[in-house]
Design an enzyme around this catalytic site. Sequence first.
Site, PDB file in Angstrom:
ATOM      1  N   ASP A  83       0.815  -1.214   0.000  1.00  0.00           N
ATOM      2  CA  ASP A  83       0.000   0.000   0.000  1.00  0.00           C
ATOM      3  C   ASP A  83       0.848   1.264   0.000  1.00  0.00           C
ATOM      4  O   ASP A  83       0.370   2.342   0.328  1.00  0.00           O
ATOM      5  CB  ASP A  83      -0.931   0.008   1.218  1.00  0.00           C
ATOM      6  N   CYS A  86       5.159  -0.438   2.390  1.00  0.00           N
ATOM      7  CA  CYS A  86       5.720  -1.782   2.560  1.00  0.00           C
ATOM      8  C   CYS A  86       7.029  -1.786   3.345  1.00  0.00           C
ATOM      9  O   CYS A  86       7.249  -2.671   4.170  1.00  0.00           O
ATOM     10  CB  CYS A  86       5.880  -2.485   1.217  1.00  0.00           C
ATOM     11  N   HIS A 192       9.139  -3.796  -3.930  1.00  0.00           N
ATOM     12  CA  HIS A 192       8.474  -4.189  -2.686  1.00  0.00           C
ATOM     13  C   HIS A 192       9.474  -4.688  -1.647  1.00  0.00           C
ATOM     14  O   HIS A 192      10.494  -5.295  -1.988  1.00  0.00           O
ATOM     15  CB  HIS A 192       7.467  -5.306  -2.989  1.00  0.00           C
TER      16      HIS A 192
END
Length: 224
Positions: A83, A86, A192
């Site tokens: 979102d 991370c 990520h």
Amino acid sequence: MESSCSSPGEKLYDGDEYSIELTDDFSTLDGEVGKRLNQMVPVRHVPRINGEIPSADEATTDHQRLLDRLKLYDLVELKVQGDGNCQFRALSDQFYRTTEHHKFVRQQVVNQLKSHPEIYDGYVPMAYDEYLKKMSKNGEWGDHVTLQAAADSYGIRIFILTSFKDTCYIEILPNVQKSKRVIFLSFWAEVHYNSIYPEGELPTLESKKKKRGILSEQFPCSLM
């Protein structure tokens, strides 16, 4: 390709100040991860802001490289929500064994950046005030400058297992070490972050809920 972290949203945190104590309860688990990675020579960390998001093909190749490295060292990822928070969610999980304190972690990092601009300003290729304003927003992606600030704020070593082709393992040292804990994250480059554990030691949902309940009782003003 859609990134695993979304675009920035609302501001960091509205409310009273609160604190969460970092404990050493997980030092044994940290040590187990460290044993599995001690064959590698870590690369010296140089703080920097995020680079360009890779193409779909590059991202796929990078992700497979990261998965192969995790498998090689018998490590698994606790996958955190993508979102935009991370990095802070993964740090929160390593610090407190819950991802839900990510806003608090971001707050500590931003406070560190504000308090010591002389340390970090040279790594930020934009007006420093603008950088601080950006990083104060919930959903803004963390970078390698915020990782250094996290290490410095908590006084803790952070190790990053990466998907970079030529850089497998990055060690981030704090200016002053305050804790024996060692934090372990995975980094799918420019896409990520996740929290990593030894194979077989990944917390179950039940244990996460139990831990969260204990934290709620101890820190009623925290973001649960």
